[in-house]
Design a protein around this motif. Structure first.
Motif, PDB file in Angstrom:
ATOM      1  N   MET A   1       0.840  -1.187   0.000  1.00 13.31           N
ATOM      2  CA  MET A   1       0.000   0.000   0.000  1.00 13.31           C
ATOM      3  C   MET A   1       0.878   1.241   0.000  1.00 13.31           C
ATOM      4  N   THR A   2       0.624   2.145  -0.897  1.00 11.68           N
ATOM      5  CA  THR A   2       1.454   3.336  -0.999  1.00 11.68           C
ATOM      6  C   THR A   2       1.091   4.337   0.081  1.00 11.68           C
ATOM      7  N   ALA A   3       2.079   5.081   0.510  1.00 11.13           N
ATOM      8  CA  ALA A   3       1.859   6.103   1.528  1.00 11.13           C
ATOM      9  C   ALA A   3       1.049   7.247   0.935  1.00 11.13           C
ATOM     10  N   ASP A   4       0.285   7.913   1.799  1.00  7.21           N
ATOM     11  CA  ASP A   4      -0.484   9.063   1.346  1.00  7.21           C
ATOM     12  C   ASP A   4       0.439  10.176   0.893  1.00  7.21           C
ATOM     13  N   VAL A   5       0.027  10.884  -0.144  1.00  5.89           N
ATOM     14  CA  VAL A   5       0.786  12.014  -0.646  1.00  5.89           C
ATOM     15  C   VAL A   5       0.571  13.201   0.289  1.00  5.89           C
TER      16      VAL A   5
ATOM     17  N   PRO B   1       1.077  17.227   1.658  1.00  8.08           N
ATOM     18  CA  PRO B   1       1.113  18.558   1.035  1.00  8.08           C
ATOM     19  C   PRO B   1       2.504  18.944   0.565  1.00  8.08           C
ATOM     20  N   LEU B   2       3.537  18.530   1.316  1.00  8.82           N
ATOM     21  CA  LEU B   2       4.912  18.838   0.914  1.00  8.82           C
ATOM     22  C   LEU B   2       5.260  18.138  -0.398  1.00  8.82           C
ATOM     23  N   ASP B   3       4.821  16.871  -0.526  1.00 12.85           N
ATOM     24  CA  ASP B   3       5.069  16.141  -1.765  1.00 12.85           C
ATOM     25  C   ASP B   3       4.404  16.837  -2.951  1.00 12.85           C
ATOM     26  N   ARG B   4       3.188  17.309  -2.742  1.00 16.79           N
ATOM     27  CA  ARG B   4       2.469  17.991  -3.820  1.00 16.79           C
ATOM     28  C   ARG B   4       3.165  19.286  -4.214  1.00 16.79           C
ATOM     29  N   ARG B   5       3.668  20.003  -3.221  1.00 18.02           N
ATOM     30  CA  ARG B   5       4.378  21.262  -3.523  1.00 18.02           C
ATOM     31  C   ARG B   5       5.663  20.981  -4.293  1.00 18.02           C
ATOM     32  N   ARG B   6       6.352  19.936  -3.888  1.00 19.12           N
ATOM     33  CA  ARG B   6       7.587  19.585  -4.589  1.00 19.12           C
ATOM     34  C   ARG B   6       7.308  19.181  -6.032  1.00 19.12           C
ATOM     35  N   ALA B   7       6.251  18.391  -6.218  1.00 15.32           N
ATOM     36  CA  ALA B   7       5.895  17.963  -7.569  1.00 15.32           C
ATOM     37  C   ALA B   7       5.498  19.157  -8.422  1.00 15.32           C
TER      38      ALA B   7
END
Length: 237
Positions: A1-5, A7-13
């Protein structure tokens, strides 16, 4: 099961996507119009971003331009060294193979089916008349190692060629390469469509022997004279 994305991940993307868009837009504009004719406002407008994004990711137009140049030039230098290493495994060098190994990565980088790579050909041609220290230094940083290695390989193939001739002929090789990359349409016009300047195997089949003949032409310079060594002074008996 993948970890939840997060907000920091979204900003980086989102930041990475913005950075890539800036590079893609700036590369097209620089290739089409030249460095001096393109301003940060042009890039901002075309990319649909705010000015803060460009300044955050690159700081200045010059830094952005140098980033693009490095992005396209470094793979060429690396591919050249890989090809030269392969030739070293079966020395002695053959001049035609050395020339092909130098030219092929640059021409393949100008592949018209891949717009970012095709843009490099335009960028490189526009740089050929530039003399800015920063650009020269960057090109030297990227290409000097591979160029010196290829000069040494050519020197091994042509040990009697004077150094001045070697450097001039290598300089002419570079000029021919840049023009071939940047202006393929000219030969198509002159030949009334009878040539395919985007078939790089065909181009190299003509270009490599042409360059080889130039290197093998009769020397025009006199061999450099080595300084005479004075005999060591002997002590008094």
């Amino acid at each position: 099961m993948t970890a939840d994305v997060t907000p920091l991940d979204r900003r980086r993307a989102a930041g990475a996507e913005t950075r890539q868009r800036i590079v893609a837009v700036a590369e097209v504009l620089f290739a089409a119009n030249g460095y001096d004719a393109v301003g940060l406002r042009d890039i901002i407008r075309e990319a649909g971003i705010n000015s803060a994004a460009v300044h955050y990711h690159f700081g200045t137009k010059e830094a952005l331009f140098l980033h693009i140049l490095r992005l396209r030039a470094e793979p060429i230098a690396a591919a050249r060294m890989e090809r030269l290493d392969a030739l070293r495994a079966r020395e002695p060098f053959e001049l035609r193979d050395v020339i092909d190994a130098f030219l092929r990565p640059a021409l393949e980088q100008a592949e018209p089916a891949d717009p970012p790579r095709a843009n490099y050909a335009e960028l490189r041609a526009r740089l050929s008349g530039k003399h800015e220290d920063t650009v020269r230094q960057l090109l030297a940083e990227i290409f000097d190692q591979s160029s010196k290695a290829f000069l040494d390989a050519i020197r091994q193939c042509l040990p009697d060629l004077p150094e001045a001739d070697l450097y001039y002929r290598f300089h002419f090789l570079l000029g021919t390469m840049v023009y071939t990359m940047a202006n393929p349409g000219r030969i198509r016009d002159l030949s009334f469509g009878g040539t395919d300047p985007f078939d790089f195997d065909e181009v190299l089949s003509h270009l490599v022997p042409f360059i080889e003949a130039g290197f093998r032409a009769a020397p025009l310079s006199k061999p450099a004279k080595r300084p005479l060594r004075r005999p060591a002074k002997r002590g008094k008996p």
